[in-house]
Scaffold this motif. Structure first.
Motif, mmCIF file in Angstrom:
data_model
loop_
_atom_site.group_PDB
_atom_site.id
_atom_site.type_symbol
_atom_site.label_atom_id
_atom_site.label_comp_id
_atom_site.label_asym_id
_atom_site.label_seq_id
_atom_site.Cartn_x
_atom_site.Cartn_y
_atom_site.Cartn_z
ATOM 1 N N ASN A 119 1.831 3.334 10.017
ATOM 2 C CA ASN A 119 3.044 3.123 9.236
ATOM 3 C C ASN A 119 4.047 2.238 9.967
ATOM 4 O O ASN A 119 4.825 1.527 9.330
ATOM 5 N N ASP A 120 4.036 2.277 11.295
ATOM 6 C CA ASP A 120 4.865 1.326 12.045
ATOM 7 C C ASP A 120 4.502 -0.112 11.670
ATOM 8 O O ASP A 120 5.374 -0.965 11.479
ATOM 9 N N ILE A 121 3.197 -0.391 11.571
ATOM 10 C CA ILE A 121 2.764 -1.754 11.271
ATOM 11 C C ILE A 121 3.060 -2.108 9.819
ATOM 12 O O ILE A 121 3.474 -3.241 9.519
ATOM 13 N N LEU A 122 2.861 -1.171 8.902
ATOM 14 C CA LEU A 122 3.231 -1.444 7.514
ATOM 15 C C LEU A 122 4.723 -1.730 7.393
ATOM 16 O O LEU A 122 5.148 -2.650 6.690
ATOM 17 N N ASN A 123 5.545 -0.971 8.102
ATOM 18 C CA ASN A 123 6.987 -1.220 8.095
ATOM 19 C C ASN A 123 7.328 -2.561 8.721
ATOM 20 O O ASN A 123 8.277 -3.226 8.306
ATOM 21 N N ARG A 124 6.564 -2.959 9.721
ATOM 22 C CA ARG A 124 6.831 -4.224 10.405
ATOM 23 C C ARG A 124 6.400 -5.432 9.579
ATOM 24 O O ARG A 124 7.112 -6.435 9.501
ATOM 25 N N ASN A 128 10.094 -5.604 1.231
ATOM 26 C CA ASN A 128 10.421 -4.827 0.026
ATOM 27 C C ASN A 128 9.763 -3.446 0.059
ATOM 28 O O ASN A 128 9.245 -2.958 -0.956
ATOM 29 N N THR A 129 9.789 -2.817 1.212
ATOM 30 C CA THR A 129 9.117 -1.531 1.361
ATOM 31 C C THR A 129 9.884 -0.397 0.688
ATOM 32 O O THR A 129 11.113 -0.349 0.719
ATOM 33 N N VAL A 130 9.120 0.493 0.079
ATOM 34 C CA VAL A 130 9.652 1.745 -0.481
ATOM 35 C C VAL A 130 8.956 2.878 0.256
ATOM 36 O O VAL A 130 7.731 2.840 0.443
ATOM 37 N N VAL A 140 5.084 4.430 4.231
ATOM 38 C CA VAL A 140 5.311 3.365 3.252
ATOM 39 C C VAL A 140 4.547 3.696 1.971
ATOM 40 O O VAL A 140 3.324 3.835 1.973
ATOM 41 N N ALA A 141 5.286 3.796 0.862
ATOM 42 C CA ALA A 141 4.677 4.069 -0.434
ATOM 43 C C ALA A 141 4.280 2.786 -1.145
ATOM 44 O O ALA A 141 3.292 2.761 -1.884
ATOM 45 N N VAL A 157 0.274 -0.558 -2.749
ATOM 46 C CA VAL A 157 0.682 0.726 -3.319
ATOM 47 C C VAL A 157 -0.169 1.806 -2.650
ATOM 48 O O VAL A 157 -1.396 1.736 -2.680
ATOM 49 N N ARG A 158 0.476 2.775 -2.046
ATOM 50 C CA ARG A 158 -0.242 3.827 -1.355
ATOM 51 C C ARG A 158 -0.977 4.724 -2.344
ATOM 52 O O ARG A 158 -0.436 5.102 -3.392
ATOM 53 N N GLY A 159 -2.222 5.068 -2.017
ATOM 54 C CA GLY A 159 -3.008 5.955 -2.873
ATOM 55 C C GLY A 159 -4.478 5.837 -2.544
ATOM 56 O O GLY A 159 -4.928 4.836 -1.980
ATOM 57 N N ASN A 160 -5.250 6.855 -2.899
ATOM 58 C CA ASN A 160 -6.676 6.862 -2.568
ATOM 59 C C ASN A 160 -7.421 5.666 -3.154
ATOM 60 O O ASN A 160 -8.376 5.168 -2.556
ATOM 61 N N ALA A 161 -6.995 5.218 -4.319
ATOM 62 C CA ALA A 161 -7.710 4.122 -4.977
ATOM 63 C C ALA A 161 -7.071 2.754 -4.708
ATOM 64 O O ALA A 161 -7.628 1.736 -5.107
#
Length: 342
Positions: A119-124, A128-130, A140-141, A157-161
Motif C-alpha cells: 500500500n505504500d507503493i500504491l500510495n506513492r 487520485n487515490t481513495v 488504497v481502494a 479498483v481494489r477487489g478480488n476480480a
C-alpha cells in the motif's frame, strides 16, 4: 548700411547655429543607438522561464511522507553507468531452495509508518487515490496509475476480480536475486529486499506477469522511454544489497545506458529501508554457468486441482496463481489483491 550689415551678420550666425545643431544630432544618433537596439545588443542574455509541467495531485502517503518516485537523484551519487562497473559479474547460483517466503511472508511495514509495503507503493505511484475507511489513509481502494511499463493509464479498483490490473513489481525479481547473491543474505536482509521501495513499482499486471523473473538480458519494459530508469533501478538495488550480475545481464544494461543515457543518475533511495547488518556471513553457494532456464511444467487443469500450499503451486509452475485459476484458494492471497503465491 550698418543696419544692413548687422542684419546680414545675424542671419549668417543663425544659419551657422542651425547647421551646427543638425550636426550634433547626427553625431548623437550615430554614437547612441535607439533604446530597443541598446537592449538587444548590450543586455545580458536571459533564457525564458521554462513552462512547468502540469502534475496530477497525489494524495499524501501515510504519516505525511512525500512521494519519492521521480524525485531528483542525489548529485553526489553519480551515474548508473559508473555504479554498474562496481557490480560483480558471476554465473548464476542454483535455484535450489528458492521460495517466495524466504524474502518474508507477505508484505511488511519495515519503515514503521503504519502501512505495509504494497500500500505504500500504491500510495506513492497512483494519483487520485481513495482509501478504505478506517485504515488511516493506508489501504488504497482506487486510484489512477500512469504505468511505466506500457505508458498507458490504468484505473485501479481494489477487489478480488480487479486488483490484478495493477501489481507491485520487484524490479530485481526475487528469484533472480536468489540466484545472484541473496542466498548469502541473512533472513532479515532478504526481508528488507522483498519490501524495499527502491525495488518496488506499481505496474500493469499482465505485463508484470510476462516479465516473470527475467533479468535485463531477457526482458525489458515495452515502454522504451522507461528503460534507462528501469535498468538504473536494477543496478542500484544490486549495489545496495551486494548482489551480482551475469555477463549477459551486465552487457545488456551497459548497452542501454551507453547508447541512450550515459548520464542517467543513480536513483534516489529515500524509502526508509536500510540493509540490516548480518549477524554472521552465510555460506557461499557454488555458482553454475549462466545457461537458459529449463521450461517450466505447464499448469495442471481440471476442476479437482488442489494445492496444499504455495510451494506446491510453484512446483506445478502456476505461480503466481490468480482468482479463477484451477486450484485457486484464498489462503494463497495474503494481501487480498486477487494474486496468490507472488
Amino acid at each position: 548700411m550698418q543696419n544692413l550689415q548687422a542684419k546680414g551678420l545675424s542671419a549668417l550666425v543663425a544659419i551657422s547655429i542651425l547647421f551646427a545643431g543638425t550636426g550634433c544630432q547626427s553625431n548623437s544618433a550615430s554614437a547612441t543607438p535607439p533604446e530597443s537596439s541598446k537592449t538587444l545588443d548590450t543586455a545580458p542574455a536571459t533564457a525564458a522561464p521554462a513552462e512547468l509541467p502540469i502534475i496530477s495531485e497525489r494524495a499524501p502517503t501515510p504519516m505525511g511522507e512525500e512521494s519519492v518516485r521521480g524525485a531528483p537523484a542525489d548529485p553526489s551519487a553519480g551515474t548508473a553507468l559508473a555504479q554498474l562497473e562496481t557490480i560483480a559479474i558471476k554465473g548464476r547460483a542454483p535455484k535450489t531452495g528458492y521460495d517466495r517466503d524466504v524474502f518474508g511472508q507477505g508484505w511488511k511495514d519495515l519503515d514503521r509508518n503504519g502501512c505495509d509495503a504494497r500500500n505504500d507503493i500504491l500510495n506513492r505511484d497512483l494519483t487520485n487515490t481513495v482509501h478504505k475507511p478506517g485504515t488511516h489513509r493506508c489501504v488504497v481502494a482506487s486510484g489512477v496509475l500512469a504505468d511505466p511499463f506500457t505508458a498507458t493509464t490504468i484505473h485501479f479498483v481494489r477487489g478480488n476480480a480487479t486488483s490484478t490490473a495493477v501489481q507491485i513489481d520487484h524490479v530485481v525479481p526475487l528469484s533472480d536475486a536468489w540466484q545472484k547473491g541473496a542466498q548469502q543474505l541473512v533472513p532479515e536482509q532478504r526481508e528488507a529486499f522483498g519490501n524495499d521501495p527502491l525495488n518496488l513499482l506499481a505496474t500493469d499486471g499482465p505485463t508484470n506477469g510476462a516479465k516473470s523473473d527475467g533479468d535485463a538480458a531477457t526482458w525489458l519494459p515495452p515502454n522504451k522511454s522507461f528503460r534507462c530508469e528501469y535498468v538504473a533501478i536494477q543496478t542500484a538495488v544490486k549495489a545496495k544489497y551486494g548482489l551480482w550480475m551475469t555477463q549477459a545481464e551486465h552487457d545488456a544494461i551497459q548497452r542501454i545506458l551507453t547508447s541512450s543515457c550515459p548520464d542517467q543518475p543513480v536513483p534516489t533511495d529515500e524509502g526508509g529501508v536500510a540493509v540490516p547488518i548480518a549477524a554472521e556471513p552465510a555460506p557461499v553457494p557454488e555458482t553454475v554457468q549462466d545457461t537458459p532456464t529449463a521450461p517450466v511444467p505447464g499448469p495442471v487443469s481440471g476442476p479437482d486441482v488442489v494445492y496444499k500450499n504455495c510451494t506446491a503451486v510453484r512446483s506445478a509452475g502456476v505461480a503466481p496463481i490468480r482468482v479463477g485459476d484451477p486450484g485457486w484458494d484464498t489462503k494463497f492471497d495474503r494481501d487480498g489483491d486477487g494474486v496468490g503465491c507472488e
